[in-house]
Design a protein around this motif. Structure first.
Motif, short mmCIF file in Angstrom:
data_model
loop_
_atom_site.label_atom_id
_atom_site.label_comp_id
_atom_site.label_asym_id
_atom_site.label_seq_id
_atom_site.Cartn_x
_atom_site.Cartn_y
_atom_site.Cartn_z
N GLY A 194 -31.84 -2.39 18.39
CA GLY A 194 -33.04 -2.88 17.87
C GLY A 194 -34.30 -2.16 17.93
O GLY A 194 -35.56 -2.72 17.53
N THR A 223 -42.54 -7.67 4.96
CA THR A 223 -42.17 -6.13 5.87
C THR A 223 -41.14 -6.34 6.64
O THR A 223 -40.76 -7.09 7.40
N PRO A 246 -36.81 0.89 16.00
CA PRO A 246 -37.04 1.45 14.65
C PRO A 246 -36.36 2.63 14.62
O PRO A 246 -36.02 3.29 15.35
N ILE A 290 -33.84 -0.82 11.73
CA ILE A 290 -33.75 -0.75 13.25
C ILE A 290 -32.05 -0.16 13.43
O ILE A 290 -31.15 -0.47 12.69
N THR A 320 -37.39 -8.65 9.80
CA THR A 320 -38.25 -8.87 9.34
C THR A 320 -39.57 -8.87 10.28
O THR A 320 -39.45 -9.42 11.36
N ALA A 343 -43.06 -8.80 9.31
CA ALA A 343 -44.30 -9.59 8.81
C ALA A 343 -44.16 -10.22 7.39
O ALA A 343 -43.39 -9.75 6.44
N GLY A 403 -42.43 3.05 4.31
CA GLY A 403 -42.99 3.99 5.52
C GLY A 403 -42.00 4.79 6.32
O GLY A 403 -41.04 5.20 5.36
N ASN A 404 -42.18 5.23 7.31
CA ASN A 404 -41.15 5.92 8.14
C ASN A 404 -39.88 4.78 8.35
O ASN A 404 -38.85 5.30 7.84
N ALA A 405 -40.28 3.71 8.91
CA ALA A 405 -39.20 2.91 9.22
C ALA A 405 -39.40 1.50 8.57
O ALA A 405 -38.39 0.61 8.57
N SER A 406 -40.61 1.32 7.88
CA SER A 406 -40.82 0.05 7.52
C SER A 406 -40.84 -0.21 5.80
O SER A 406 -40.98 0.85 5.22
N ASP A 429 -36.77 -14.29 2.31
CA ASP A 429 -36.57 -13.60 3.39
C ASP A 429 -35.16 -13.06 3.15
O ASP A 429 -34.86 -11.91 3.59
C1 LIG Z 1 -33.78 -12.30 9.98
C2 LIG Z 1 -34.66 -11.85 10.86
O1 LIG Z 1 -34.92 -10.56 11.15
S1 LIG Z 1 -35.58 -12.94 11.30
C3 LIG Z 1 -37.28 -12.32 12.13
C4 LIG Z 1 -36.83 -11.65 13.32
N1 LIG Z 1 -37.49 -10.31 13.47
C5 LIG Z 1 -37.68 -9.80 14.74
O2 LIG Z 1 -37.04 -10.00 15.38
C6 LIG Z 1 -38.43 -8.47 14.57
C7 LIG Z 1 -39.20 -8.51 16.26
N2 LIG Z 1 -39.88 -7.25 16.35
C8 LIG Z 1 -39.18 -6.19 16.80
O3 LIG Z 1 -38.18 -6.23 17.36
C9 LIG Z 1 -40.14 -5.05 16.77
O4 LIG Z 1 -41.49 -5.38 16.47
C10 LIG Z 1 -39.98 -3.97 15.85
C11 LIG Z 1 -38.39 -3.10 16.31
C12 LIG Z 1 -39.69 -4.44 14.44
C13 LIG Z 1 -40.73 -2.85 15.77
O5 LIG Z 1 -40.98 -2.29 16.94
P1 LIG Z 1 -42.43 -1.77 17.47
O6 LIG Z 1 -42.39 -1.08 18.80
O7 LIG Z 1 -43.43 -2.31 16.89
O8 LIG Z 1 -42.29 -0.21 16.44
P2 LIG Z 1 -43.39 0.95 15.98
O9 LIG Z 1 -44.86 0.43 16.54
O10 LIG Z 1 -42.75 2.12 16.19
O11 LIG Z 1 -43.34 0.39 14.09
C14 LIG Z 1 -42.35 0.61 13.47
C15 LIG Z 1 -42.62 0.17 12.06
O12 LIG Z 1 -42.81 -1.09 11.96
C16 LIG Z 1 -44.15 -1.32 11.24
N3 LIG Z 1 -44.61 -2.56 12.20
C17 LIG Z 1 -44.17 -3.10 13.35
N4 LIG Z 1 -44.82 -4.40 13.32
C18 LIG Z 1 -45.36 -4.47 12.29
C19 LIG Z 1 -46.13 -5.65 11.46
N5 LIG Z 1 -46.39 -6.95 12.20
N6 LIG Z 1 -46.46 -5.70 10.20
C20 LIG Z 1 -46.28 -4.64 9.48
N7 LIG Z 1 -45.60 -3.47 9.74
C21 LIG Z 1 -45.17 -3.41 11.25
C22 LIG Z 1 -45.08 -0.25 11.83
O13 LIG Z 1 -46.23 -0.07 11.02
C23 LIG Z 1 -43.94 1.05 11.92
O14 LIG Z 1 -44.02 1.51 10.44
P3 LIG Z 1 -43.43 2.70 9.95
O15 LIG Z 1 -42.33 3.52 10.76
O16 LIG Z 1 -42.86 2.73 8.57
O17 LIG Z 1 -44.81 3.69 10.17
#
Ligand SMILES: CC(=O)SCCNC(=O)CCNC(=O)[C@H](O)C(C)(C)COP(=O)(O)OP(=O)(O)OC[C@H]1O[C@@H](n2cnc3c(N)ncnc32)[C@H](O)[C@@H]1OP(=O)(O)O
Length: 130
Positions: free
Chosen positions: A122, A114, A124, A118, A55, A57, A83-86, A38
């Motif tokens: 936080g 993935t 995207p 952000i 992160t 996924a 992708g756009n943000a991913s 990671d």
């Molecule tokens: C070190 C660490 O980071 S530890 C892990 C901690 N991680 C976190 O705290 C993340 C928690 N998640 C979040 O805050 C939110 O899900 C966010 C900000 C990442 C995304 O927010 P969403 O409202 O889902 O945004 P949205 O639906 O617009 O998706 C944004 C992009 O993320 C992608 N995405 C969102 N969730 C997933 C997922 N589970 N798997 C794959 N791609 C994903 C979407 O496909 C989209 O991609 P694109 O822009 O390239 O087309």
């Protein structure tokens, strides 16, 4: 598992497996390996997106061989999809059992991580165009 002869991608991180990172079997804990992956993938995602990431996924996580204390652990990464943000980043962990004094180098783990770029709130944000 298909035996690969060399890693795919760029060397992102190199570290040493320590006694504190072992599981109940005495091998290196899988969670520690995931954490190194990671961190390595996060470094690549930050460089690509030029800023903050998180992160979202982890897919296709496979552990092929155990890692031992004293092994040099190397994480390699390659961009699978933007992708756009991913960002999908393929990560491979390779080991050099340097304590054994051999030239062995083999893959122990792989997965696709993935990340999403952000903003300060936080939410995207789009990846930079170039
Ligand atoms: C070190 C660490 O980071 S530890 C892990 C901690 N991680 C976190 O705290 C993340 C928690 N998640 C979040 O805050 C939110 O899900 C966010 C900000 C990442 C995304 O927010 P969403 O409202 O889902 O945004 P949205 O639906 O617009 O998706 C944004 C992009 O993320 C992608 N995405 C969102 N969730 C997933 C997922 N589970 N798997 C794959 N791609 C994903 C979407 O496909 C989209 O991609 P694109 O822009 O390239 O087309």
């Amino acid at each position: 598992m298909t035996e690969q002869v060399k890693p795919t991608g760029e060397l992102l991180l190199r570290t040493l497996a320590m006694p504190a990172d072992t599981n109940a079997n005495g091998d290196i804990f899988g969670g520690w390996i995931m954490s190194q992956m990671d961190m390595a993938g996060g470094l690549m995602a930050k460089a690509i997106s030029r800023g903050r990431i998180c992160t979202v996924a982890v897919n296709g996580m496979s552990f092929y061989r155990p890692v031992a204390v004293g092994d040099a652990v190397c994480v390699y990464g390659n961009v699978r999809r933007l992708g756009n943000a991913s960002m999908e980043i393929g990560l491979e962990v390779w080991v050099r059992p340097i304590a054994k004094g051999t030239d062995e180098h083999y893959r122990v783990t792989e997965a696709i991580f993935t990340y999403v770029a952000i903003d300060a709130e936080g939410k995207p944000r789009p990846l930079p165009k170039s």
